[in-house]
Write a protein that holds these residues in place. Structure first.
Motif, PDB file in Angstrom:
ATOM      1  N   ASP A  18       0.821  -1.216   0.000  1.00  0.00           N
ATOM      2  CA  ASP A  18       0.000   0.000   0.000  1.00  0.00           C
ATOM      3  C   ASP A  18       0.852   1.261   0.000  1.00  0.00           C
ATOM      4  N   TYR A  19       2.104   1.155  -0.428  1.00  0.00           N
ATOM      5  CA  TYR A  19       2.992   2.310  -0.386  1.00  0.00           C
ATOM      6  C   TYR A  19       2.779   3.189  -1.623  1.00  0.00           C
ATOM      7  N   PRO A  20       2.720   4.523  -1.454  1.00  0.00           N
ATOM      8  CA  PRO A  20       2.441   5.420  -2.593  1.00  0.00           C
ATOM      9  C   PRO A  20       3.655   5.615  -3.504  1.00  0.00           C
ATOM     10  N   TRP A  21       3.962   4.618  -4.313  1.00  0.00           N
ATOM     11  CA  TRP A  21       5.143   4.681  -5.176  1.00  0.00           C
ATOM     12  C   TRP A  21       5.114   5.905  -6.090  1.00  0.00           C
ATOM     13  N   HIS A  22       3.913   6.295  -6.526  1.00  0.00           N
ATOM     14  CA  HIS A  22       3.804   7.410  -7.466  1.00  0.00           C
ATOM     15  C   HIS A  22       4.425   8.676  -6.879  1.00  0.00           C
ATOM     16  N   TYR A  23       4.127   8.966  -5.623  1.00  0.00           N
ATOM     17  CA  TYR A  23       4.675  10.159  -4.988  1.00  0.00           C
ATOM     18  C   TYR A  23       6.158   9.995  -4.658  1.00  0.00           C
ATOM     19  N   HIS A  24       6.532   8.765  -4.330  1.00  0.00           N
ATOM     20  CA  HIS A  24       7.953   8.490  -4.064  1.00  0.00           C
ATOM     21  C   HIS A  24       8.769   8.751  -5.332  1.00  0.00           C
ATOM     22  N   ASP A  25       8.250   8.297  -6.472  1.00  0.00           N
ATOM     23  CA  ASP A  25       8.970   8.481  -7.737  1.00  0.00           C
ATOM     24  C   ASP A  25       9.178   9.954  -8.065  1.00  0.00           C
ATOM     25  N   LYS A  26       8.243  10.803  -7.641  1.00  0.00           N
ATOM     26  CA  LYS A  26       8.374  12.237  -7.914  1.00  0.00           C
ATOM     27  C   LYS A  26       9.510  12.882  -7.118  1.00  0.00           C
ATOM     28  N   GLN A  27      10.029  12.146  -6.129  1.00  0.00           N
ATOM     29  CA  GLN A  27      11.119  12.690  -5.320  1.00  0.00           C
ATOM     30  C   GLN A  27      12.496  12.345  -5.890  1.00  0.00           C
ATOM     31  N   ALA A  28      12.508  11.698  -7.047  1.00  0.00           N
ATOM     32  CA  ALA A  28      13.799  11.352  -7.671  1.00  0.00           C
ATOM     33  C   ALA A  28      14.620  12.620  -7.886  1.00  0.00           C
ATOM     34  N   LYS A  29      15.882  12.544  -7.491  1.00  0.00           N
ATOM     35  CA  LYS A  29      16.751  13.722  -7.606  1.00  0.00           C
ATOM     36  C   LYS A  29      17.327  13.797  -9.018  1.00  0.00           C
ATOM     37  N   ILE A  30      17.193  14.960  -9.616  1.00  0.00           N
ATOM     38  CA  ILE A  30      17.656  15.176 -10.990  1.00  0.00           C
ATOM     39  C   ILE A  30      19.152  15.497 -10.992  1.00  0.00           C
ATOM     40  N   GLY A  31      19.839  15.082 -12.063  1.00  0.00           N
ATOM     41  CA  GLY A  31      21.236  15.453 -12.222  1.00  0.00           C
ATOM     42  C   GLY A  31      22.214  14.531 -11.534  1.00  0.00           C
ATOM     43  N   VAL A  32      21.764  13.362 -11.128  1.00  0.00           N
ATOM     44  CA  VAL A  32      22.658  12.367 -10.519  1.00  0.00           C
ATOM     45  C   VAL A  32      22.520  11.076 -11.315  1.00  0.00           C
ATOM     46  N   PRO A  33      23.465  10.134 -11.190  1.00  0.00           N
ATOM     47  CA  PRO A  33      23.341   8.860 -11.911  1.00  0.00           C
ATOM     48  C   PRO A  33      22.013   8.168 -11.595  1.00  0.00           C
ATOM     49  N   ASP A  34      21.485   7.426 -12.560  1.00  0.00           N
ATOM     50  CA  ASP A  34      20.184   6.769 -12.387  1.00  0.00           C
ATOM     51  C   ASP A  34      20.117   5.932 -11.125  1.00  0.00           C
ATOM     52  N   PHE A  35      21.193   5.166 -10.841  1.00  0.00           N
ATOM     53  CA  PHE A  35      21.145   4.259  -9.692  1.00  0.00           C
ATOM     54  C   PHE A  35      21.150   5.006  -8.363  1.00  0.00           C
ATOM     55  N   ASP A  36      21.447   6.323  -8.416  1.00  0.00           N
ATOM     56  CA  ASP A  36      21.554   7.098  -7.184  1.00  0.00           C
ATOM     57  C   ASP A  36      20.395   8.079  -6.982  1.00  0.00           C
ATOM     58  N   LYS A  37      19.476   8.156  -7.948  1.00  0.00           N
ATOM     59  CA  LYS A  37      18.504   9.246  -7.894  1.00  0.00           C
ATOM     60  C   LYS A  37      17.412   9.054  -6.854  1.00  0.00           C
ATOM     61  N   PHE A  38      17.219   7.825  -6.355  1.00  0.00           N
ATOM     62  CA  PHE A  38      16.231   7.598  -5.307  1.00  0.00           C
ATOM     63  C   PHE A  38      16.860   7.506  -3.911  1.00  0.00           C
ATOM     64  N   THR A  39      18.187   7.568  -3.838  1.00  0.00           N
ATOM     65  CA  THR A  39      18.869   7.373  -2.552  1.00  0.00           C
ATOM     66  C   THR A  39      18.396   8.368  -1.499  1.00  0.00           C
ATOM     67  N   HIS A  40      18.266   9.630  -1.862  1.00  0.00           N
ATOM     68  CA  HIS A  40      17.931  10.657  -0.872  1.00  0.00           C
ATOM     69  C   HIS A  40      16.493  10.516  -0.364  1.00  0.00           C
ATOM     70  N   SER A  41      15.563  10.153  -1.248  1.00  0.00           N
ATOM     71  CA  SER A  41      14.182   9.984  -0.779  1.00  0.00           C
ATOM     72  C   SER A  41      14.056   8.765   0.124  1.00  0.00           C
ATOM     73  N   TRP A  42      14.849   7.698  -0.147  1.00  0.00           N
ATOM     74  CA  TRP A  42      14.862   6.552   0.762  1.00  0.00           C
ATOM     75  C   TRP A  42      15.418   6.957   2.121  1.00  0.00           C
ATOM     76  N   LYS A  43      16.485   7.759   2.120  1.00  0.00           N
ATOM     77  CA  LYS A  43      17.044   8.220   3.394  1.00  0.00           C
ATOM     78  C   LYS A  43      15.996   8.987   4.189  1.00  0.00           C
ATOM     79  N   TYR A  44      15.256   9.829   3.495  1.00  0.00           N
ATOM     80  CA  TYR A  44      14.229  10.632   4.169  1.00  0.00           C
ATOM     81  C   TYR A  44      13.180   9.719   4.809  1.00  0.00           C
TER      82      TYR A  44
END
Length: 503
Positions: free
Chosen positions: A74-100
């Motif tokens: 039941d996790y809102p992946w759609h909103y999580h995906d919007k937190q992807a950080k731009i300008g970093v390698p693909d494999f690293d763009k979700f790291t910061h939102s996971w940390k949060y």
């Protein structure tokens, strides 16, 4: 000991619906390794016990042990995906939102569960800063973590957070930053939160944030899925490192199917694999056995007084060997992937067969095991379907080729002949080598490896018995996993070769 006719099963195969799971839990080596902060990535095939360990942690809370578990149905992946950080390698763009997300989960524990806090003056100061940020942003000390990225929320960053105001657009303020702008400041917000959260943790207590069911959205063709999982791995690695450097007993733990982990590609993966992964395996030298696990379940449901222990041999008549001079235990486990789910299901089918047998004895006989094989074999193939169909879309066609061979043991020539006979039925071409390799990777087949001086005896190599085994390109002879033979209708022998007589 109660009569076998008084029971119907020895438990469920789904950890979410298994009443015996916690009563019969076994402290597997992988459980101990993550509990002692030695590893944080738990790998294993579906059904090996990952969710059992996950639930064990969540049920082990006490005054000095705290756990928070994430599942993603039941996790809102759609909103999580919007937190992807731009300008970093693909494999690293979700790291910061996971940390949060991880830091929000830890904050819930600190503000609502750990009664020892604050444990000193610094901890008091850090906790007040965390509370101010969370209450101002989410309106409560105990926010719903599935809603932390929703657009209705606004970040309210006060003076106790160090954030570069130049990152914030001119018409916005740090006291009311819409969630859509979180990616612009998330790195700095996390740096503040990490300092405050790690500083607040009681060094005498243990904290665990766990992630399970990551396979629910698995799609090998979707690079964004891979990037999400890689981001989580990197976020966990970083936070675990910081906690260790500050002498805090914190671990972010990730449960992942090994086939998914093996498909990921990112920098320094090998280092992470060697230092941080533990694989759930059973019936290996020095590891726990499925027999111990099954005996715990048999004891729980068949005991008549509190300290009674039921042994395997009290339930299964081992005085009579199965075909091939195997014990019943070896015969049963040979038809599994050496994982609890398979062994439990086979035993449940055997109990059903025992209860239906009008000539049954007090113990389980060869006849009842043989009667249960076909239904178990169907279950076994259905379980495989969940794992393999996304990786190998054509695997059902490949199985049809195996069925048409008709024998559980075959060589490459048999396989190629069957492809030619069946190819008119398939819309896509079937490649011999790639097909056999795919079947090997999922342990549908094993290949014959000849022994030699210093190498031990000859044997069939199956991936489930040795997760490090690689497919051997030069292999000529193959054998189908015993658990699939009955449902595929294969003969237990080698296909005879046609003898061509000269005219």
């Amino acid at each position: 000991m109660k009569s076998l006719t008084s029971i119907r099963t020895i438990g469920g195969i789904d950890a979410d619906n298994d009443d015996l799971l916690m009563k019969c839990f076994q402290n597997h080596d992988s459980f101990n390794e993550i509990k002692e902060f030695q590893k944080f990535i738990v790998l294993g095939r579906k059904g090996t016990g990952k969710t059992a360990i996950f639930k064990r942690f969540l049920n082990s809370k006490n005054h000095s042990l705290f756990s928070f578990g994430h599942t993603f149905s039941d996790y809102p992946w759609h909103y999580h995906d919007k937190q992807a950080k731009i300008g970093v390698p693909d494999f690293d763009k979700f790291t910061h939102s996971w940390k949060y997300l991880i830091l929000m989960s830890l904050s819930k524990i600190l503000l609502n569960q750990d009664q020892s806090l604050p444990y000193n003056e610094d901890s008091l100061d850090f906790l007040s800063k965390i509370e101010s940020f969370i209450v101002d942003t989410y309106g409560t000390r105990d926010p719903d973590v599935t809603q932390i990225f929703t657009p209705s929320k606004k970040l309210k960053i006060k003076s106790n957070f160090t954030v570069d105001l130049a990152l914030i657009k001119a018409n916005l303020t740090p006291e009311g930053l819409p969630m859509e702008h979180l990616p612009t400041v998330i790195q700095e917000v996390n740096l503040n939160l990490i300092e405050y959260v790690i500083g607040s943790l009681n060094p005498n207590h243990s904290y665990h944030i766990l992630f399970d069911q990551l396979d629910l959205g698995f799609d090998p063709k979707n690079p964004e899925y891979n990037n999400r999982v890689i981001g989580l791995l990197l976020a966990a690695k970083e936070i675990n490192r910081i906690a260790k450097e500050n002498n805090k007993k914190l671990s972010i733990i990730i449960f992942l199917r090994d086939d998914i982990y093996n498909s990921l590609k990112f920098e320094d993966k090998n280092k992470l694999t060697q230092s941080s992964t533990t694989v759930i395996e059973w019936d290996r030298p020095g590891s726990h056995s499925l027999k111990e696990l099954l005996e715990r379940r048999l004891t729980e449901i068949l005991k008549e007084y509190p300290n009674e222990e039921i042994k395997w041999e009290q339930v299964f008549d081992e005085t009579q060997l199965m075909t091939g001079k195997q014990t019943k235990y070896n015969y049963i486990t040979d038809r599994t992937f050496l994982r609890p789910r398979d062994a439990i299901q086979f035993c449940n089918e055997i109990l059903k067969s025992h209860n239906l047998n009008e000539d049954r004895e007090a113990m389980i006989s060869n006849k009842e095991i043989n009667s249960a094989k076909t239904d178990y074999s169907k279950y076994f193939l259905d379980e495989l379907d969940d794992e393999i169909h996304k990786h190998v879309p054509k695997y059902e066609n490949i199985l049809e080729i195996i069925k048409s061979i008709g024998y559980h043991q075959f060589d490459m020539e048999d396989f190629e002949d069957s492809i030619q006979k069946k190819k008119s039925l398939f819309s896509e071409e079937i490649e011999t080598y790639d097909s056999l390799k795919s079947l090997f990777e999922f342990s549908i087949i094993g290949y014959y490896k000849a022994g030699g001086s210093g190498y031990g005896g000859s044997e069939y190599i199956f991936k489930y018995k040795n997760t490090r085994a690689q497919f051997e390109e030069g292999a000529k002879t193959y054998r189908v996993h015993p658990g699939l033979i009955d449902f595929l209708g294969l003969k237990r022998s080698t296909k005879p070769k046609e003898i061509i007589h000269p005219h």
